[in-house]
Design a protein around this motif. Structure first.
Motif, PDB file in Angstrom:
ATOM      1  N   VAL A 148       0.847  -1.191   0.000  1.00 16.89           N
ATOM      2  CA  VAL A 148       0.000   0.000   0.000  1.00 16.89           C
ATOM      3  C   VAL A 148       0.887   1.248   0.000  1.00 16.89           C
ATOM      4  O   VAL A 148       2.102   1.161   0.181  1.00 16.89           O
ATOM      5  N   ARG A 149       0.269   2.393  -0.196  1.00 21.05           N
ATOM      6  CA  ARG A 149       0.995   3.661  -0.163  1.00 21.05           C
ATOM      7  C   ARG A 149       1.506   3.921   1.256  1.00 21.05           C
ATOM      8  O   ARG A 149       0.761   3.823   2.236  1.00 21.05           O
ATOM      9  N   GLU A 183      -4.417  -0.629  -3.787  1.00 22.75           N
ATOM     10  CA  GLU A 183      -4.874   0.754  -3.899  1.00 22.75           C
ATOM     11  C   GLU A 183      -5.674   0.893  -5.185  1.00 22.75           C
ATOM     12  O   GLU A 183      -5.499   0.113  -6.133  1.00 22.75           O
ATOM     13  N   THR A 184      -6.530   1.913  -5.218  1.00 20.26           N
ATOM     14  CA  THR A 184      -7.311   2.164  -6.439  1.00 20.26           C
ATOM     15  C   THR A 184      -6.872   3.447  -7.138  1.00 20.26           C
ATOM     16  O   THR A 184      -7.480   3.828  -8.147  1.00 20.26           O
ATOM     17  N   PHE A 188      -0.742   5.856  -8.649  1.00 21.87           N
ATOM     18  CA  PHE A 188       0.127   5.175  -7.691  1.00 21.87           C
ATOM     19  C   PHE A 188       0.391   3.740  -8.123  1.00 21.87           C
ATOM     20  O   PHE A 188       1.529   3.261  -8.073  1.00 21.87           O
ATOM     21  N   VAL A 189      -0.654   3.043  -8.541  1.00 23.43           N
ATOM     22  CA  VAL A 189      -0.494   1.649  -8.985  1.00 23.43           C
ATOM     23  C   VAL A 189       0.488   1.587 -10.149  1.00 23.43           C
ATOM     24  O   VAL A 189       1.375   0.721 -10.191  1.00 23.43           O
ATOM     25  N   SER A 215      -9.989  -3.870  -8.824  1.00 25.86           N
ATOM     26  CA  SER A 215     -10.860  -2.987  -9.578  1.00 25.86           C
ATOM     27  C   SER A 215     -11.143  -1.717  -8.768  1.00 25.86           C
ATOM     28  O   SER A 215     -11.021  -1.698  -7.535  1.00 25.86           O
ATOM     29  N   LEU A 216     -11.550  -0.677  -9.455  1.00 26.26           N
ATOM     30  CA  LEU A 216     -11.904   0.571  -8.783  1.00 26.26           C
ATOM     31  C   LEU A 216     -13.087   0.389  -7.841  1.00 26.26           C
ATOM     32  O   LEU A 216     -13.270   1.173  -6.899  1.00 26.26           O
ATOM     33  N   TYR A 217     -13.898  -0.652  -8.075  1.00 26.52           N
ATOM     34  CA  TYR A 217     -15.122  -0.847  -7.302  1.00 26.52           C
ATOM     35  C   TYR A 217     -15.009  -1.953  -6.259  1.00 26.52           C
ATOM     36  O   TYR A 217     -16.018  -2.301  -5.628  1.00 26.52           O
ATOM     37  N   PHE A 218     -13.824  -2.501  -6.064  1.00 25.62           N
ATOM     38  CA  PHE A 218     -13.700  -3.657  -5.186  1.00 25.62           C
ATOM     39  C   PHE A 218     -13.986  -3.319  -3.722  1.00 25.62           C
ATOM     40  O   PHE A 218     -14.679  -4.066  -3.030  1.00 25.62           O
TER      41      PHE A 218
END
Length: 346
Positions: A148-149, A183-184, A188-189, A215-218
């Motif tokens: 993660v960030r 992360e979404t 950054f990804v 996914s953006l919606y996970f």
């Protein structure tokens, strides 16, 4: 490994003398039968009731067998059987395989929509976004690294370097390292994928290293979580998201190899760790166990059979909002192998 984590010391999990609860079922049935005889006044001359009872027992046994076979047929119809590359002993090609592996009764793809209802609008959200990778599979070991960030320095490159530092060519061909950027934020990804590509171009090209993201919606809305165990709102949010991160990574890894090892993005692997893991697995290959432990810290360094991952993920998703991952793992172990009638201290 840095001081706060200690060393990755292999420790085989001991099941604390626990036994399966079901072992006491036949005795309970017999006691019930004797009670019925006494109540009916037939304890001295059971006669026909004895024969009826025996037929019922045989019918029940056939029913259990039939139920198990029907579950297997259902799994086949749903294309959810475990493939042979998820077995466990060492064969002539050097792969770690296990004879007579038992198919899990739970589906390979857990009922995520029951526990993550927000995904009903975006059911493809369980599919990972693969940024780097060659779809490598049929290996002995899959290492999962969520990242993660971080506000300060990232140790991800150092962690991956320690994992591949002294591997032989044969070992490199028989493992896969999956980096899950949890992360979404697309920018950054992409930056993490670019860093891995830059630092490990040969390993990425060969398929040794993969980089995926959700996914953006996970992820669900974490603002409605209940504060428990004295944890702050932020702490509850962090541990809930961590449960989802581990689950997502395990689902992706389950078909790629025989065993799955959970790591973190800030550990240092000990030299010769592959041989250590291989040796420990071989010592318990015919025994019954839920996981092997190569670190005493939380969820780090836990090794699972890939065939067990669907059941573990199902359990984690079911209670992902309630407790931290290491507590849930303890609960899975207790439910699977411990007898509540035994001494609780054990």
């Amino acid at each position: 490994m840095r001081g706060r984590y200690g060393r990755l010391v292999p420790v085989i999990l001991t099941l604390c003398g626990c036994v399966f609860v079901l072992t006491s079922w036949p005795a309970a049935q017999h006691e019930l039968y004797l009670s019925v005889l006494w109540f009916c006044g037939l304890d001295k001359e059971p006669g026909e009731l004895q024969r009826v009872y025996e037929r019922l027992v045989r019918a029940e046994q056939r029913g259990h067998t039939l139920s198990f076979k029907l579950l297997q047929v259902l799994e086949n119809l749903q294309n959810l059987t475990i493939t042979s590359n998820n077995l466990t002993s060492i064969n002539s090609s050097g792969k770690w395989q296990e004879p007579n592996a038992i198919l899990p009764l739970l589906p390979v793809q857990p009922n995520a929509l029951l526990y993550l209802p927000h995904l009903k609008q975006h059911q493809d959200s369980l599919k990972p976004v693969v940024h780097l990778g060659q779809k490598r599979s049929d290996v002995s070991l899959v290492f999962g690294i969520p990242t993660v960030r971080r506000q300060k320095h990232s140790y991800l490159v150092d962690t991956v370097s320690s994992l591949i530092f002294d591997l032989t060519t044969e070992q490199k061909n028989d493992i896969v390292i999956v980096i899950f950027v949890a992360e979404t934020d697309v920018a950054f990804v992409s930056s993490v994928a670019e860093s891995i590509q830059k630092n490990f171009p040969k390993e990425v090209e060969s398929g040794l290293i993969e980089v995926i993201s959700p996914s953006l919606y996970f992820y669900p809305d974490f603002n409605d979580l209940k504060e428990t165990f004295g944890d702050t709102k932020e702490r509850v949010k962090w541990r809930t998201k961590q449960n989802l991160d581990y689950s997502f990574l395990m689902l992706y890894a389950q078909h790629k190899g025989a065993y799955y090892v959970q790591l973190e993005d800030d550990i240092v692997a000990k030299s010769g760790y592959i041989d250590t893991i291989k040796k420990q697995v071989q010592q318990v290959i015919t025994e019954e166990w839920l996981y092997l432990e190569f670190s005493q810290l939380g969820f780090i360094g836990k090794l699972f059979r890939a065939t067990d991952l669907p059941r573990i993920v199902e359990f984690i998703l079911m209670f992902h909002r309630d407790k931290p991952i290491d507590w849930l793992l303890d609960h899975i172990l207790w439910v699977k192998v411990c007898n509540p009638e035994k001494d609780g201290v054990r």
